[in-house]
Motif scaffolding. Structure first.
Motif, PDB file in Angstrom:
ATOM      1  N   VAL A 123      16.758  14.198  40.100  1.00  0.00           N
ATOM      2  CA  VAL A 123      15.970  15.040  41.008  1.00  0.00           C
ATOM      3  C   VAL A 123      16.389  14.734  42.443  1.00  0.00           C
ATOM      4  O   VAL A 123      16.101  13.664  42.976  1.00  0.00           O
ATOM      5  N   ASP A 125      15.599  16.722  45.147  1.00  0.00           N
ATOM      6  CA  ASP A 125      14.493  17.058  46.039  1.00  0.00           C
ATOM      7  C   ASP A 125      13.407  17.725  45.204  1.00  0.00           C
ATOM      8  O   ASP A 125      13.703  18.371  44.191  1.00  0.00           O
ATOM      9  N   ALA A 126      12.163  17.573  45.633  1.00  0.00           N
ATOM     10  CA  ALA A 126      11.051  18.190  44.907  1.00  0.00           C
ATOM     11  C   ALA A 126       9.888  18.397  45.853  1.00  0.00           C
ATOM     12  O   ALA A 126       9.587  17.531  46.678  1.00  0.00           O
ATOM     13  N   GLN A 127       9.253  19.549  45.741  1.00  0.00           N
ATOM     14  CA  GLN A 127       8.071  19.810  46.548  1.00  0.00           C
ATOM     15  C   GLN A 127       6.924  18.913  46.079  1.00  0.00           C
ATOM     16  O   GLN A 127       6.965  18.335  44.994  1.00  0.00           O
ATOM     17  N   ALA A 130       5.372  18.555  42.308  1.00  0.00           N
ATOM     18  CA  ALA A 130       6.306  19.290  41.444  1.00  0.00           C
ATOM     19  C   ALA A 130       6.185  18.783  40.008  1.00  0.00           C
ATOM     20  O   ALA A 130       5.963  17.598  39.750  1.00  0.00           O
ATOM     21  N   GLU A 164       9.427  13.503  41.401  1.00  0.00           N
ATOM     22  CA  GLU A 164       9.709  13.444  42.829  1.00  0.00           C
ATOM     23  C   GLU A 164      11.175  13.089  43.012  1.00  0.00           C
ATOM     24  O   GLU A 164      11.874  12.732  42.045  1.00  0.00           O
ATOM     25  N   ILE A 183      12.077  22.458  42.704  1.00  0.00           N
ATOM     26  CA  ILE A 183      12.837  21.269  42.324  1.00  0.00           C
ATOM     27  C   ILE A 183      14.333  21.550  42.444  1.00  0.00           C
ATOM     28  O   ILE A 183      14.823  22.573  41.975  1.00  0.00           O
TER      29      ILE A 183
END
Length: 348
Positions: A123, A125-127, A130, A164, A183
């Motif tokens: 991962v 990047d993730a909001q 997520a 994350e 994501i």
């Protein structure tokens, strides 16, 4: 030989977005871009080399011309006909379908000789908050799963987890999964493009019609009753100037992260090829024939005949390769790692 760069192959997807442009300044075509095939040699997308004397040639043409110089002395003969890996970056701006991939045996028989699809996700990047689908609840059997699809209650039988940036997940063939919205993922996988959708969130395709589902095939390949998978911890090895974390070691690939604070040196030894994908920061890669920069969002293939090389800078990257698992385990044991520590590597 020298490090090979490639022109990315961009795939427009109904669930895609523009995060590759925002995060890595990639020059995207118009549309919702869901996938960047960084290194590929598949009928649905073939990478073309963009640098050096091999520029303009496809990956497989270069492999057939250069043979062991690219793949290495330990490469299986099959690799000369079909490159074993497919390296991607995925931008899930919306939910992907709930899906599963077959193993080698099933895919070969039912998908015209295609490989199976075991994969690993990092991962990037993730909001906030997520989520993704990561397996079927262990108590759910094939009949219950099929009934829940028909009755519109499949979601109650799925395992959903929060993720994350920095999380790593191992996805053996037969694992039901779905990336949900917000994501960005680096994906290392077998060279396959076979996906069986079981549920698509009642969404319409780009043609305004429901997208095809493949429920019968999916039911054939799902590993029901499997113990729920957990996020990958990996085995951390600290050295002067860098930290190496071995994440996954399975028959299809071994992956590790390298967090370089000063420098990292290695040698391809004519044994095998390596794939480096930049995740954060940048580094200067030096080798006998020259040097180049590796930035976040870029992917390189290091041919087996490259020899000694050095990365200098502050960066984090994924290093992927294929090696004998028994040899890897023996090497780690000789370095003094316990069986419990080694078990932190998924797939080994």
């Amino acid at each position: 030989m020298y490090p090979l760069k490639f022109e990315p192959i961009y795939k427009e997807k109904i669930w895609g977005g523009r995060a590759l442009e925002e995060k890595f300044s990639k020059q995207l075509p118009k549309g919702t871009i869901g996938e960047s095939w960084e290194i590929a040699a598949h009928e649905n997308g073939t990478s073309v080399i963009s640098n050096g004397k091999l520029a303009g040639k496809s990956l497989m043409v270069a492999i057939r011309e250069e043979r062991e110089k690219i793949l290495g002395a330990e490469a299986k003969e099959d690799y000369y006909e079909k490159f074993p890996l497919l390296i991607k970056i995925l931008d899930a701006n919306d939910k992907l379908s709930v899906q599963v991939h077959p193993d080698d045996e099933y895919a070969f028989e039912h998908e015209n000789g295609e490989l199976g699809k075991t994969e690993m996700w990092y991962v990037i990047d993730a909001q906030e908050d997520a989520k993704l689908v990561y397996g079927v609840k262990p108590e759910v059997d094939k009949d219950e799963f099929a009934a829940s699809i028909k009755e519109g209650r499949l979601e109650e039988n799925l395992i959903e987890i929060n993720v994350e940036a920095g999380d790593v997940l191992y996805m053996p063939s037969g694992t039901v999964h779905a990336i949900e919205e917000g994501i960005l993922i680096a994906e290392i996988q077998q060279n396959s493009d076979t996906t069986y959708r079981v549920y698509d969130w009642n969404r319409m395709g780009q043609d305004g019609k429901p997208r095809d589902l493949h429920i019968e095939s999916a039911l054939d390949v799902i590993e029901f009753g499997a113990q729920a998978e957990e996020k990958v911890v990996g085995l951390e090895i600290k050295e002067d100037g860098y930290t190496r974390t071995i994440l996954v070691a399975c028959p299809y690939f071994t992956t590790e992260t390298l967090e370089i604070s000063e420098k990292y040196s290695a040698d391809t030894n004519n044994e095998r090829f390596y794939v480096l994908m930049g995740l954060e920061g940048k580094a200067k890669l030096s080798y006998e024939g020259g040097e180049l920069e590796l930035k976040a969002g870029e992917t390189l293939l290091l041919p087996a005949a490259l020899g000694e090389y050095e990365l200098v800078g502050e960066c984090k990257l994924i290093k992927s390769y294929i090696r004998d698992l028994a040899e890897l385990k023996k090497e780690l044991e000789e370095l003094g790692y316990s069986q419990e520590e080694i078990k932190q590597i998924k797939g080994l």
